[in-house]
Design an enzyme around this catalytic site. Structure first.
Site, short mmCIF file in Angstrom:
data_model
loop_
_atom_site.label_atom_id
_atom_site.label_comp_id
_atom_site.label_asym_id
_atom_site.label_seq_id
_atom_site.Cartn_x
_atom_site.Cartn_y
_atom_site.Cartn_z
N TYR A 1 59.65 22.22 19.25
CA TYR A 1 59.05 23.53 19.02
C TYR A 1 59.92 24.63 19.62
O TYR A 1 60.63 25.35 18.93
CB TYR A 1 57.64 23.60 19.63
CG TYR A 1 56.53 23.24 18.67
CD1 TYR A 1 56.56 22.06 17.94
CD2 TYR A 1 55.42 24.06 18.52
CE1 TYR A 1 55.54 21.72 17.07
CE2 TYR A 1 54.39 23.74 17.65
CZ TYR A 1 54.45 22.57 16.92
OH TYR A 1 53.45 22.25 16.07
N SER A 2 59.88 24.74 20.95
CA SER A 2 60.58 25.83 21.63
C SER A 2 62.09 25.75 21.43
O SER A 2 62.65 24.66 21.26
CB SER A 2 60.29 25.80 23.13
OG SER A 2 58.93 25.95 23.37
N GLU B 1 46.83 20.24 20.61
CA GLU B 1 47.44 20.12 21.93
C GLU B 1 46.53 20.73 22.99
O GLU B 1 46.26 20.12 24.01
CB GLU B 1 48.81 20.81 21.97
CG GLU B 1 49.41 20.81 23.38
CD GLU B 1 50.80 21.41 23.45
OE1 GLU B 1 51.07 22.37 22.70
OE2 GLU B 1 51.61 20.92 24.26
N SER C 1 51.52 29.74 26.85
CA SER C 1 51.31 30.08 28.26
C SER C 1 49.92 30.68 28.48
O SER C 1 49.22 31.01 27.51
CB SER C 1 52.37 31.09 28.71
OG SER C 1 52.16 32.31 28.02
#
Lengths: 406, 378
Positions: free
Chosen positions: A137-138, A253, A384
């Site tokens: 992903y990131s 998730e 986050s």
């Protein structure tokens, strides 16, 4: 009602019988330890391996998944009964840990978006705990602003050719498959040109480099794609619709991150008892440190409130824990509770809560330090703390999009 | 919101509609402005009686509907939203609970139908100083030839000015601080020797200090057992705490709704202020707090209904969490509204004042944190 509960009782009996016959007693209560407190990376050995095969074969490592794809085909009440019976005898589910991101995230998303062929190829090995999945992903320049991702996939006839770099891919170095968000249309607006690809990790075009973290371990990697290939049949969902697939996966998730340190199998000492052991108590049993005592009470209240909220949301959904916006609330709350628990544990241990390795500290003390450090990731990964608050304010409260987009 | 039965949903909808239309905060404002001494309006109270709210936890043989504490909490949440003033909590929840927990058959028959039809207003008189301290009860009840004589003072009694009967925690033996020696009495508020000092409080609701001077009562006025009233008192208080927590949740939920509305309509710097991330995040955090507090409140009410072994712990959790959220929320209500929030014309001040008043009732956050720790044996 009565008939229904008779049915449940019969199911409970059958679970008991099966567990009696199949769960190796040598493993009783050893789940958390054997699975490295959720971080276990290698294949299981001996009795643990036998238990993995039996539970996986029965489909009960993924109890709610349909049985034609290797799941248990159980409803939520039966699943609850299964977990109660497993807890009762100190049994545990190793499949979740062995599958990496498979059972908790990729699998449920394949169930929703996958073709029949994808379900048949990918789900059964996940249910048996044989295939570990990681997630791409990131990227170095796409963290909280995930939609800026730049890793590119080009159509080359029978396959997609992938070039770029991912970061924070958990367990990439030990996974067999990766679910990655890639850019398939560079002209479209950020979110509209992304697709979800499933790639085999064992190929020349993929290189992984573990990243050492503050807790000392390397659970995450940098992953480099140089002309890596994905089969044409391994795009999950539609071309350029990867953002919705990927977002859905993130909701799974979050849902999987709503519990607080919940690997199961073996109860640990209550925090207040540990506090009394390290800090001492007065004649009436009150912790000797009045300040710590109140903060500990606050923390235990937060933890209980969190648990009650999970139960309430499940009850409101009639046993069907809906993957929804409330997952953001629970993820932030779970993070807060877990991080506070680590801080308080360190505090009550005093000098004993500073050990890194070697003599002079016991295992629990050393583990507390590592958990404290690794736990700092909880409010960063999976969206986050701040990103979750963006989601709550926008999706639940209907506030306008923030000027800094989330 | 917990998974509600059809009946509970109906009651909630009815309560919501009635409170919004018949007893909104504007009506509370009118009462405050007119200086009604008892702290509620008679017609409001009568309407609650007519809707059956005074009988929600009372068994059918005494005229009630026996729907349980969660149902009562649902109603209190709605009245809390609009700050609807009435003796509902003090009499129909706390008073009725005292009779259900400690009353003899004769006492139940004598009192409960009158609690349900509103002809009696009960309240619990427990505290004696500036703070909630049920363990420090000192009001003396001395044995006489044919009963007891009560002397002492009770402070900040909820609906103390309008109550027609008092449930009084007294000391019949031992000394302040002892668990043994507490006895609970139920007696008419006009018994000779009782005098009341009606208080004007910041939240404009009904409270009184009550003095007892050689107040003579018979043994048949005892609720529960002589000298063994501590446990009964705790159980009564816990029911009151859970009910009050539900009301507080409603009050805070309304404050949240007012804030959210303002965030979506107030324009500054060319955009609605809810578009500013600093404010959006505060709203998100408050909403999360509300969800967590709601779980605690509902679990406490359900715990009472289900006679859960952990109900004491759940009630302290609920009162503490509802208190923390309401405190935070009522302060944010003022802050987000800015100058307008400071004006008496706007309702925010009512919510702030009410929040402060209910915080101390039946134990503040500190009291319940301490009790929570004690219950967990640390």
């Amino acid at each position: 009602m009565v008939e229904r509960s008779n049915e449940q009782e019969a199911f409970r009996q059958s679970v008991r019988t099966w567990l009696d016959e199949n769960f190796p007693p040598t493993l009783k209560g050893k789940g958390a330890e054997l699975l490295g407190y959720g971080e276990y990376t290698g294949p299981l050995q001996d009795d643990a391996s036998l238990w993995q095969q039996r539970l996986g074969g029965k489909g009960w490592g993924t109890p709610t998944w349909p049985s034609q794809y290797g799941g248990g085909g159980l409803d939520h009440i039966q699943t609850k009964i299964l977990h109660e019976e497993m807890n009762r005898i100190g049994a545990f589910n190793p499949i979740i840990v062995l599958a990496g991101m498979g059972v908790t995230m990729v699998g449920p998303t394949i169930l929703e978006y996958g073709t029949e062929d994808q379900k048949i190829r990918h789900l059964p090995p996940m249910c048996r705990g044989e295939i570990r999945w990681c997630l791409g992903y990131s990227e170095p320049n796409a963290g909280s602003d995930l939609a800026s991702l730049a890793t590119k996939a080009e159509d080359q006839g029978d396959s997609w050719v992938v070039n770029g770099q991912k970061v924070w891919t958990s367990g990439a170095d030990i996974s067999q498959w990766c679910g990655a968000l890639v850019r398939t249309d560079s002209k479209a607006k950020k979110r509209n040109g992304i697709s979800f690809l499933m790639l085999k990790m064992d190929q020349p075009g993929i290189e992984t480099r573990p990243i050492k973290l503050i807790a000392g371990a390397s659970p995450f990697c940098e992953t480099f794609f140089t002309d890596a290939r994905a089969d044409k049949t391994d795009m999950l969902g539609n071309l350029n619709d990867g953002w919705s697939v990927g977002k859905r996966l993130l909701q799974h998730e979050r849902a999987s991150q709503t519990g607080v340190r919940n690997t199961g199998g073996g109860k640990s000492e209550a925090l207040q008892d540990m506090a009394k052991r390290y800090v001492g108590a007065d004649a009436e049993g009150r912790l000797d440190d009045a300040d710590l005592r109140l903060r500990l009470a606050n923390h235990l209240m937060d933890a209980q409130a969190h648990g009650l909220t999970i139960s309430r949301i499940a009850a409101e959904a009639r046993g069907n824990v809906e993957v929804s916006a409330s997952a953001s609330i629970l993820k932030n709350s779970a993070t807060h509770v877990a991080q506070t628990q680590s801080e308080l544990t360190l505090e009550l241990m005093g000098h004993s809560g500073l050990g890194w390795e070697g003599e002079g500290f016991n295992d629990a003390e050393l583990a507390t330090v590592r958990n404290w450090l690794s736990g700092k990731a909880m409010s960063i990964y999976g969206g986050s703390f701040e990103v979750q608050n963006n989601i709550i304010s926008k999706n639940i409260l209907g506030l306008p999009e923030n000027t800094q987009k989330g | 919101m917990a998974a509600l039965t059809e009946e509970q949903t109906m009651i909630r909808d009815q309560a919501q509609a009635w409170v919004t239309e018949q007893a909104p905060v504007a009506k509370f404002r009118a009462m405050r402005d007119s200086g009604v001494e008892q702290g509620f309006q008679a017609e409001t109270w009568q309407a609650m009686v007519d809707m059956g709210w005074t009988g929600i936890i009372v068994p059918e043989q005494y005229g009630g509907s026996d729907l349980g504490y969660l149902t009562f909490g649902i109603v209190l949440e709605e009245t809390g939203k609009q700050l609807t003033a009435s003796p509902l909590l003090a009499s129909a929840l706390v008073g009725a609970s005292a009779l259900l927990l400690g009353g003899t058959e004769a006492q139940k028959q004598a009192w409960l139908p009158k609690v349900v039809d509103g002809s009696e207003i009960l309240t619990l008189a427990v505290d004696e100083g500036p703070r909630h301290a049920p363990n420090a009860i000192a009001l003396q009840a001395e044995k006489t030839a044919d009963g007891f004589s009560l002397t002492g003072r009770k402070t900040m009694v909820l609906e103390g000015g309008s109550a027609t009967a008092l449930i009084v925690a007294t000391r019949t033996s031992g000394s302040a601080g002892d668990a043994e020696g507490i006895t609970v009495f139920l007696l008419p508020a006009d018994t000779a020797g009782i005098s009341r000092q009606v208080l004007k409080t910041a939240d404009s609701r009904g409270y009184a200090n009550i003095d007892f001077e050689d107040v003579l009562v018979g043994e048949d006025a005892i609720l529960g057992e002589l000298d063994q009233g501590a446990e009964l008192l705790t159980d009564i208080l816990d029911r009151g705490r859970a009910g009050l927590a539900a009301e507080m949740l409603g009050t805070a939920a309304q404050a949240f709704a007012m804030n959210l509305d303002y965030l979506k309509t107030r324009v500054q710097f060319g955009q609605v202020i809810g578009a500013f991330q600093a404010l959006g995040h505060r709203a998100a955090i408050l909403f999360s707090e509300m969800e967590l507090a709601r779980s605690c409140v509902e679990a406490a009410l359900q715990g009472i209904d289900g006679e859960a072994p952990s109900q004491a712990q759940l009630c302290s959790l609920a009162k503490c969490k509802a208190g923390a959220f309401l405190h935070h929320m009522s302060n944010e209500l003022i802050q987000i509204h800015g100058g307008i929030g400071m004006t008496d014309d706007f309702d925010a001040g009512f919510y702030l004042k009410r929040a402060r008043a209910v915080e101390g009732a039946y134990g503040n956050q500190a009291f319940h944190r301490n009790r929570y720790a004690q219950l967990l044996d640390f």
